[in-house]
Design a protein around this motif. Structure first.
Motif, PDB file in Angstrom:
ATOM      1  N   PRO A   5       3.206  19.622  -0.021  1.00 36.27           N
ATOM      2  CA  PRO A   5       2.833  20.849   0.682  1.00 36.27           C
ATOM      3  C   PRO A   5       4.051  21.541   1.297  1.00 36.27           C
ATOM      4  O   PRO A   5       5.064  20.913   1.592  1.00 36.27           O
ATOM      5  CB  PRO A   5       1.876  20.364   1.764  1.00 36.27           C
ATOM      6  CG  PRO A   5       2.194  18.929   1.949  1.00 36.27           C
ATOM      7  CD  PRO A   5       2.724  18.427   0.639  1.00 36.27           C
ATOM      8  N   ASP A   6       3.919  22.825   1.500  1.00 40.04           N
ATOM      9  CA  ASP A   6       4.986  23.615   2.115  1.00 40.04           C
ATOM     10  C   ASP A   6       4.909  23.446   3.628  1.00 40.04           C
ATOM     11  O   ASP A   6       3.954  23.897   4.260  1.00 40.04           O
ATOM     12  CB  ASP A   6       4.820  25.087   1.732  1.00 40.04           C
ATOM     13  CG  ASP A   6       5.883  25.964   2.374  1.00 40.04           C
ATOM     14  OD1 ASP A   6       6.941  25.435   2.770  1.00 40.04           O
ATOM     15  OD2 ASP A   6       5.657  27.183   2.489  1.00 40.04           O
ATOM     16  N   ILE A   7       5.901  22.791   4.235  1.00 39.69           N
ATOM     17  CA  ILE A   7       5.870  22.539   5.671  1.00 39.69           C
ATOM     18  C   ILE A   7       6.894  23.385   6.424  1.00 39.69           C
ATOM     19  O   ILE A   7       7.192  23.110   7.584  1.00 39.69           O
ATOM     20  CB  ILE A   7       6.075  21.040   5.986  1.00 39.69           C
ATOM     21  CG1 ILE A   7       7.427  20.540   5.462  1.00 39.69           C
ATOM     22  CG2 ILE A   7       4.942  20.203   5.437  1.00 39.69           C
ATOM     23  CD1 ILE A   7       7.816  19.182   5.975  1.00 39.69           C
ATOM     24  N   SER A   8       7.390  24.429   5.809  1.00 40.76           N
ATOM     25  CA  SER A   8       8.396  25.248   6.472  1.00 40.76           C
ATOM     26  C   SER A   8       7.842  25.915   7.732  1.00 40.76           C
ATOM     27  O   SER A   8       8.547  26.049   8.735  1.00 40.76           O
ATOM     28  CB  SER A   8       8.938  26.305   5.515  1.00 40.76           C
ATOM     29  OG  SER A   8       7.886  27.160   5.079  1.00 40.76           O
ATOM     30  N   GLU A   9       6.562  26.316   7.710  1.00 41.17           N
ATOM     31  CA  GLU A   9       5.954  26.920   8.896  1.00 41.17           C
ATOM     32  C   GLU A   9       5.811  25.894  10.020  1.00 41.17           C
ATOM     33  O   GLU A   9       5.979  26.216  11.188  1.00 41.17           O
ATOM     34  CB  GLU A   9       4.588  27.510   8.550  1.00 41.17           C
ATOM     35  CG  GLU A   9       4.647  28.750   7.691  1.00 41.17           C
ATOM     36  CD  GLU A   9       5.251  29.942   8.413  1.00 41.17           C
ATOM     37  OE1 GLU A   9       4.994  30.100   9.624  1.00 41.17           O
ATOM     38  OE2 GLU A   9       5.980  30.699   7.768  1.00 41.17           O
ATOM     39  N   VAL A  10       5.491  24.683   9.666  1.00 47.64           N
ATOM     40  CA  VAL A  10       5.324  23.633  10.666  1.00 47.64           C
ATOM     41  C   VAL A  10       6.664  23.304  11.323  1.00 47.64           C
ATOM     42  O   VAL A  10       6.738  23.106  12.538  1.00 47.64           O
ATOM     43  CB  VAL A  10       4.720  22.361  10.026  1.00 47.64           C
ATOM     44  CG1 VAL A  10       4.632  21.225  11.026  1.00 47.64           C
ATOM     45  CG2 VAL A  10       3.351  22.662   9.436  1.00 47.64           C
ATOM     46  N   GLU A  11       7.718  23.274  10.546  1.00 40.83           N
ATOM     47  CA  GLU A  11       9.039  22.954  11.087  1.00 40.83           C
ATOM     48  C   GLU A  11       9.522  24.013  12.066  1.00 40.83           C
ATOM     49  O   GLU A  11      10.238  23.714  13.012  1.00 40.83           O
ATOM     50  CB  GLU A  11      10.042  22.801   9.947  1.00 40.83           C
ATOM     51  CG  GLU A  11       9.794  21.568   9.113  1.00 40.83           C
ATOM     52  CD  GLU A  11      10.685  21.505   7.882  1.00 40.83           C
ATOM     53  OE1 GLU A  11      11.288  22.530   7.518  1.00 40.83           O
ATOM     54  OE2 GLU A  11      10.757  20.419   7.283  1.00 40.83           O
ATOM     55  N   SER A  12       9.117  25.262  11.854  1.00 43.29           N
ATOM     56  CA  SER A  12       9.581  26.336  12.730  1.00 43.29           C
ATOM     57  C   SER A  12       8.585  26.667  13.835  1.00 43.29           C
ATOM     58  O   SER A  12       8.776  27.631  14.573  1.00 43.29           O
ATOM     59  CB  SER A  12       9.852  27.598  11.897  1.00 43.29           C
ATOM     60  OG  SER A  12       8.653  28.062  11.298  1.00 43.29           O
ATOM     61  N   PHE A  13       7.528  25.885  13.982  1.00 43.92           N
ATOM     62  CA  PHE A  13       6.498  26.148  14.988  1.00 43.92           C
ATOM     63  C   PHE A  13       7.029  25.884  16.391  1.00 43.92           C
ATOM     64  O   PHE A  13       7.706  24.888  16.635  1.00 43.92           O
ATOM     65  CB  PHE A  13       5.276  25.265  14.717  1.00 43.92           C
ATOM     66  CG  PHE A  13       4.128  25.530  15.643  1.00 43.92           C
ATOM     67  CD1 PHE A  13       3.350  26.656  15.481  1.00 43.92           C
ATOM     68  CD2 PHE A  13       3.839  24.657  16.672  1.00 43.92           C
ATOM     69  CE1 PHE A  13       2.291  26.907  16.320  1.00 43.92           C
ATOM     70  CE2 PHE A  13       2.776  24.902  17.520  1.00 43.92           C
ATOM     71  CZ  PHE A  13       2.004  26.029  17.345  1.00 43.92           C
ATOM     72  N   ASP A  14       6.710  26.782  17.329  1.00 42.62           N
ATOM     73  CA  ASP A  14       7.180  26.655  18.708  1.00 42.62           C
ATOM     74  C   ASP A  14       6.068  26.049  19.566  1.00 42.62           C
ATOM     75  O   ASP A  14       5.085  26.715  19.876  1.00 42.62           O
ATOM     76  CB  ASP A  14       7.589  28.029  19.240  1.00 42.62           C
ATOM     77  CG  ASP A  14       8.191  27.950  20.624  1.00 42.62           C
ATOM     78  OD1 ASP A  14       8.500  26.830  21.096  1.00 42.62           O
ATOM     79  OD2 ASP A  14       8.355  29.017  21.246  1.00 42.62           O
TER      80      ASP A  14
END
Length: 44
Positions: A5-14
């Motif tokens: 899965p694409d976790i790029s959004e999770v890594e940049s979550f504040d």
């Protein structure tokens, strides 16, 4: 399409944007004493 899965959004979550909430158990389990009392009442 990738299997991962694409976790790029999770890594940049504040996390600091999240609100703090109090959790409360809605259906707590009975205590050991309560269970023993109910067992004794059922067998007598």
């Amino acid at each position: 399409m990738s299997d991962k899965p694409d976790i790029s959004e999770v890594e940049s979550f504040d996390k600091s944007k999240l609100k703090k909430t109090e959790t409360k158990e809605k259906n707590p389990l009975p205590s050991k004493e309560t269970i023993e009392q109910e067992k004794a009442a059922a067998t007598s």
